[in-house]
Design a protein around this motif. Structure first.
Motif, PDB file in Angstrom:
ATOM      1  N   ASN A   1     -12.776   0.903  -2.824  1.00  0.00           N
ATOM      2  CA  ASN A   1     -12.627   0.887  -1.371  1.00  0.00           C
ATOM      3  C   ASN A   1     -11.275   0.353  -0.906  1.00  0.00           C
ATOM      4  OD1 ASN A   1     -15.172   2.027  -0.663  1.00  0.00           O
ATOM      5  ND2 ASN A   1     -16.114   0.108  -1.296  1.00  0.00           N
ATOM      6  N   LEU A   2     -10.461  -0.142  -1.834  1.00  0.00           N
ATOM      7  CA  LEU A   2      -9.120  -0.604  -1.482  1.00  0.00           C
ATOM      8  C   LEU A   2      -8.135   0.553  -1.618  1.00  0.00           C
ATOM      9  CD1 LEU A   2      -8.957  -4.080  -3.287  1.00  0.00           C
ATOM     10  CD2 LEU A   2      -9.243  -3.624  -0.837  1.00  0.00           C
TER      11      LEU A   2
ATOM     12  N   GLU B   1       0.849  -1.194   0.000  1.00  0.00           N
ATOM     13  CA  GLU B   1       0.000   0.000   0.000  1.00  0.00           C
ATOM     14  C   GLU B   1       0.885   1.245   0.000  1.00  0.00           C
ATOM     15  OE1 GLU B   1      -3.187   2.072   3.051  1.00  0.00           O
ATOM     16  OE2 GLU B   1      -2.873  -0.086   3.162  1.00  0.00           O
TER      17      GLU B   1
ATOM     18  N   TYR C   1      -2.114   0.749  -4.445  1.00  0.00           N
ATOM     19  CA  TYR C   1      -0.945  -0.103  -4.208  1.00  0.00           C
ATOM     20  C   TYR C   1       0.180   0.240  -5.175  1.00  0.00           C
ATOM     21  CZ  TYR C   1      -4.107  -3.097  -1.510  1.00  0.00           C
ATOM     22  OH  TYR C   1      -5.001  -3.572  -0.595  1.00  0.00           O
TER      23      TYR C   1
ATOM     24  N   ASN D   1      -7.947   3.301  -6.139  1.00  0.00           N
ATOM     25  CA  ASN D   1      -7.616   1.993  -6.693  1.00  0.00           C
ATOM     26  C   ASN D   1      -8.525   1.735  -7.896  1.00  0.00           C
ATOM     27  OD1 ASN D   1      -7.872  -0.964  -7.047  1.00  0.00           O
ATOM     28  ND2 ASN D   1      -6.536  -1.062  -5.257  1.00  0.00           N
TER      29      ASN D   1
ATOM     30  N   GLU E   1     -10.828  -1.737  -7.268  1.00  0.00           N
ATOM     31  CA  GLU E   1     -11.854  -1.668  -6.212  1.00  0.00           C
ATOM     32  C   GLU E   1     -11.676  -0.357  -5.462  1.00  0.00           C
ATOM     33  OE1 GLU E   1     -14.650  -1.665  -3.785  1.00  0.00           O
ATOM     34  OE2 GLU E   1     -14.645  -3.424  -5.093  1.00  0.00           O
TER      35      GLU E   1
END
Length: 121
Positions: free
Chosen positions: A101-102, A3, A105, A96, A99
């Motif tokens: 809500n992620l 992350e 990265y 992201n 998704e």
């Protein structure tokens, strides 16, 4: 998957804004990538000084909403006036791509929500 840290997101946002400033003929006088230290860019364009405050905004935040940073922006605007400079806010939404809500990265796809500089009056 790693992350991105708050500093890495900030640096990514600064790179996006910096490329836009450069493409639009701004000359960099100073660049500051330290978190929470404003402004990030002090630039010259057409002999006029500009202070640019850059914020990386994660989903579901709205990069166009200056209310959350209003006190900081007003303080920066008042400081800029001493130099006869204009102050701008550059909110860069980073999300992201797979998704929302992620987190974002390292080396993974992301979406940028950035509509340019907002002048602070």
């Amino acid at each position: 998957m790693k992350e991105l840290t708050e500093q890495e997101l900030h640096n990514l946002a600064m790179n996006i804004v910096g490329k836009e400033l450069e493409a639009n003929g701004f000359e960099f006088m100073s660049v500051n990538s330290e978190l929470k230290k404003n402004p990030q860019f002090v630039c010259l364009k057409e002999k006029k000084m500009h202070f640019v405050v850059v914020k990386a905004i994660s989903y579901p935040g709205d990069p166009k909403d200056t209310d959350f940073f209003r006190a900081d922006l007003n303080k920066m605007r008042d400081h800029a006036l001493k130099f006869e400079a204009e102050t701008f806010y550059a909110g860069v939404g980073l999300v992201n791509a797979v998704e929302y809500n992620l987190p974002v990265y390292l080396n993974e796809e992301y979406i940028v929500d950035y509509d340019g500089l907002i002048k602070i009056q």
